[in-house]
Design an enzyme around this catalytic site. Structure first.
Site, mmCIF file in Angstrom:
data_model
loop_
_atom_site.group_PDB
_atom_site.id
_atom_site.type_symbol
_atom_site.label_atom_id
_atom_site.label_comp_id
_atom_site.label_asym_id
_atom_site.label_seq_id
_atom_site.Cartn_x
_atom_site.Cartn_y
_atom_site.Cartn_z
ATOM 1 N N HIS A 167 7.565 -7.744 -3.941
ATOM 2 C CA HIS A 167 6.212 -8.101 -4.407
ATOM 3 C C HIS A 167 6.233 -9.440 -5.163
ATOM 4 C CE1 HIS A 167 3.992 -4.398 -3.446
ATOM 5 N NE2 HIS A 167 5.195 -3.864 -3.495
ATOM 6 N N LYS A 204 -8.425 -10.461 -18.902
ATOM 7 C CA LYS A 204 -9.053 -10.901 -20.149
ATOM 8 C C LYS A 204 -9.049 -12.427 -20.324
ATOM 9 C CE LYS A 204 -10.648 -9.002 -24.062
ATOM 10 N NZ LYS A 204 -11.441 -7.781 -24.102
ATOM 11 N N GLY A 254 0.836 -1.199 0.000
ATOM 12 C CA GLY A 254 0.000 0.000 0.000
ATOM 13 C C GLY A 254 0.863 1.237 0.000
ATOM 14 N N VAL A 276 -16.303 -9.806 -26.329
ATOM 15 C CA VAL A 276 -16.115 -10.794 -25.264
ATOM 16 C C VAL A 276 -16.675 -10.294 -23.928
ATOM 17 C CG1 VAL A 276 -14.410 -12.242 -24.100
ATOM 18 C CG2 VAL A 276 -13.889 -11.277 -26.334
ATOM 19 N N ASP A 277 -16.291 -9.078 -23.549
ATOM 20 C CA ASP A 277 -16.622 -8.620 -22.208
ATOM 21 C C ASP A 277 -18.120 -8.446 -22.007
ATOM 22 O OD1 ASP A 277 -13.925 -8.500 -22.308
ATOM 23 O OD2 ASP A 277 -13.784 -6.319 -22.333
ATOM 24 N N CYS A 304 5.268 -6.209 1.552
ATOM 25 C CA CYS A 304 5.668 -4.797 1.542
ATOM 26 C C CYS A 304 5.016 -4.037 2.710
ATOM 27 C CB CYS A 304 5.340 -4.194 0.171
ATOM 28 S SG CYS A 304 6.208 -2.664 -0.128
ATOM 29 N N TYR A 305 4.067 -3.148 2.438
ATOM 30 C CA TYR A 305 3.393 -2.458 3.559
ATOM 31 C C TYR A 305 2.815 -3.492 4.534
ATOM 32 C CZ TYR A 305 0.220 0.447 6.242
ATOM 33 O OH TYR A 305 -0.418 1.072 7.270
ATOM 34 N N GLU A 365 3.828 -11.030 -6.244
ATOM 35 C CA GLU A 365 2.692 -11.140 -7.171
ATOM 36 C C GLU A 365 2.993 -10.630 -8.576
ATOM 37 O OE1 GLU A 365 3.105 -9.128 -4.653
ATOM 38 O OE2 GLU A 365 1.862 -7.325 -4.682
#
Ligand code: XMP
Length: 518
Positions: free
Chosen positions: A175, A374, A56, A231-232, A83-84, A177
């Site tokens: 991080h 997506k 954050g 698609v969406d 991290c945070y 991720e």
């Protein structure tokens, strides 16, 4: 018995959703809860097997630094702070964090292991090699809480990986991720194994869960959705239809700027096959008459956008009281503006095609794909039984062929463009390239050139072929077709499309170009 779920407490990082995405890739179910919307009671109710504290923008040294619910360290479950998240864990558990003056790190960094705690660092630091990670921090942990150990350090983060292995509290300064942390997935997997999650979540479970969430949110009220056939919007509509059936009405606007046979195919699939409550508004003449003699790109977009809203509103008013507008917003469409007040603040970019509608019509937004990327939306669409042809479609812009027809738009030019585009896309499919390309289309140029066919002189339009690779449409590279493909395609277009006698290939990347020509 704990629930088979991980709770991610969001402290407003730009990449919190990526944590969720990584967990889904590992087939683990998770939910993101902003730090200021979760409390001890809710945490008890959720009863998760593990908690992850996100990064954050705030500093734990701030007076009102955001905190997780106070009970989490007493729940007896593994917690991973990123991290945070690491720093706030350290602070709450009695360690110290110092301002990172001179030691902040942004970007690539390497972590050396100091002590190889066996489970959390399993399969990492192989052959004692350093791990490449991605850092983004100002402050640094400076003293560990009781019973914590250091497992890894980087040049500027002496406490890059820490943990209390009795309690299974772990913290990383980097991080895991983001893809730049090369073995981030291994780290998550280790953590989730420690927490005894079962790795069996899939899109079927996501679908089931979304359907019940939508049912709960909507109740017996009505939802309206602008269905473009992309698609969406397709996945959004079919998903909501599965949840609430005929309480959903979709409006498909044929603005005369669609590709060859597109309107017929969309209407057939969604109305006849999926039995959606679909209003098909055929407004080609309305749009084309307003676009007459207009060649300025922004003016075209504005005219199309406004007419779309008018048409949509007109049909929406026929349905009676509607409370929700469904939109196919995806996670990458969500622009996160991180405020340094510490609150996770997310501003939604209004969809190009229906911008302004929710306010104008006083509708609440329902965006069931907001957490997904997506490829995940495509997987969900597959689970919903939407044919591959619709799911794997290249993006198509709201203003349609209007922005692929620089200069004045005429019926004649649109027809030429449609014919050329169909041949081009068929060629790409024939060569097995469709899924390798992010987006491909033809542009008809407002230029006529001289050619010779048979023994006769021709004077016809030039078209440009465009094909790009991209991850998110923000940057793009032209696709390197081979010569055979290009010459065969050019010949096919010139031989079969009346009105085109010259074909060019656009080799501009983005930036400096854009994907569309207008
Ligand atoms: P540009 O041309 O800006 O396009 O590089 C990036 C991506 O966005 C699509 N695009 C739009 N999509 N409404 C949409 O729904 C629009 O007005 C619009 N303009 C551009 C474009 O096709 C590409 O995928």
């Amino acid at each position: 018995m704990k629930n088979d779920i991980v709770i991610i407490i969001d402290f407003g990082s730009q990449v919190t959703q990526l944590i969720a995405r990584r967990l889904r890739e590992l087939k683990v179910y998770c939910e993101i809860h902003p730090f200021n919307k979760i409390n001890n009671l809710l945490m008890k109710k959720l009863n998760p097997k593990a908690i992850i504290l996100s990064g954050g923008p705030a500093s734990v040294l701030d007076k009102d630094a955001p905190r997780p619910p106070s009970n989490i360290f007493e729940l007896g479950i593994p917690i991973l702070g990123i991290c945070y998240g690491q720093q706030i864990m350290v602070k709450i558990l009695g360690g110290t964090v110092s301002s990172g003056h001179g030691t902040s790190e942004f970007g690539k960094s390497f972590v050396k292991f100091k002590y190889k705690e066996i489970n959390f660092l399993q399969n990492l630091f192989k052959d004692n090699l350093d791990e490449e990670v991605w850092m983004s921090h100002g402050d640094n942990v400076s003293n560990l809480p009781e019973n914590f150990e250091v497992y890894g350090e980087s040049e500027n983060a002496p406490f890059a990986i820490i943990g209390n292995k009795q309690k299974h509290f772990y913290g990383v300064q980097f991080h895991p991720e983001v893809v730049h942390t090369v073995n981030g997935m291994i780290l998550f997997k280790n953590f989730l194994e420690i927490a005894e999650l079962s790795f069996d979540w899939n899109m079927k479970s996501y679908l089931k869960n979304s359907v019940s969430k939508i049912k709960k949110e909507v109740g017996n009220r009505k939802v309206i959705c602008a269905l473009s056939g992309g698609v969406d919007s397709s996945v959004t509509a079919i998903l909501i239809h599965k949840a609430i059936g005929d309480q959903l009405t979709c409006v498909y606007v044929n603005n005369g700027l669609m590709r060859k046979n597109e309107s017929e195919e969309v209407i057939d699939l969604y109305k006849n096959n999926f039995k959606l409550n679909l209003i098909a508004a055929h407004e080609e003449d309305l749009f084309l008459s307003h676009l007459k003699e207009i060649s300025e790109p922004e003016q075209k977009r504005k005219i199309i956008g406004k007419l779309f809203i008018d048409v949509f509103e007109k049909h929406a008013s026929e349905i009676g009281k509607v409370e929700f507008l469904a939109q196919g917003t995806l996670y990458p469409d969500v622009i996160e503006s991180v405020s340094f007040s510490g609150a996770p603040s997310v501003t939604i970019k209004s969809h190009h095609n229906v911008g302004g509608l929710p306010e104008k019509m006083n509708l609440k937004l329902i965006e069931p794909l907001k957490e997904l990327f997506k490829d995940e939306v495509r997987a969900l669409g597959q689970e919903l039984g939407i044919p591959d042809k619709f799911i794997s479609r290249h993006p198509f812009p709201g203003p349609g062929l209007a922005i692929r027809c620089p200069g004045e738009i005429t019926k004649e030019k649109l027809e030429i463009l449609r014919n050329a585009d169909q041949i081009y896309i068929d060629q790409i499919k024939k060569y097995g390239l469709y899924k390798k390309i992010w987006q491909a289309f033809v542009v008809i140029l407002p230029v006529k050139t001289v050619g010779v066919m048979g023994d006769a002189r021709t004077y016809d339009y030039v078209c440009a072929l465009r094909a790009v690779t991209s991850v998110d449409g923000m940057t793009a590279d032209y696709y390197p077709f081979d010569h055979d493909f290009l010459s065969e395609t050019a010949t096919k277009i010139i031989n079969n499309v009346d009105g085109i006698n010259r074909v060019t290939y656009d080799i501009t990347s983005k930036p400096p170009g854009t994907i569309e020509w207008e």
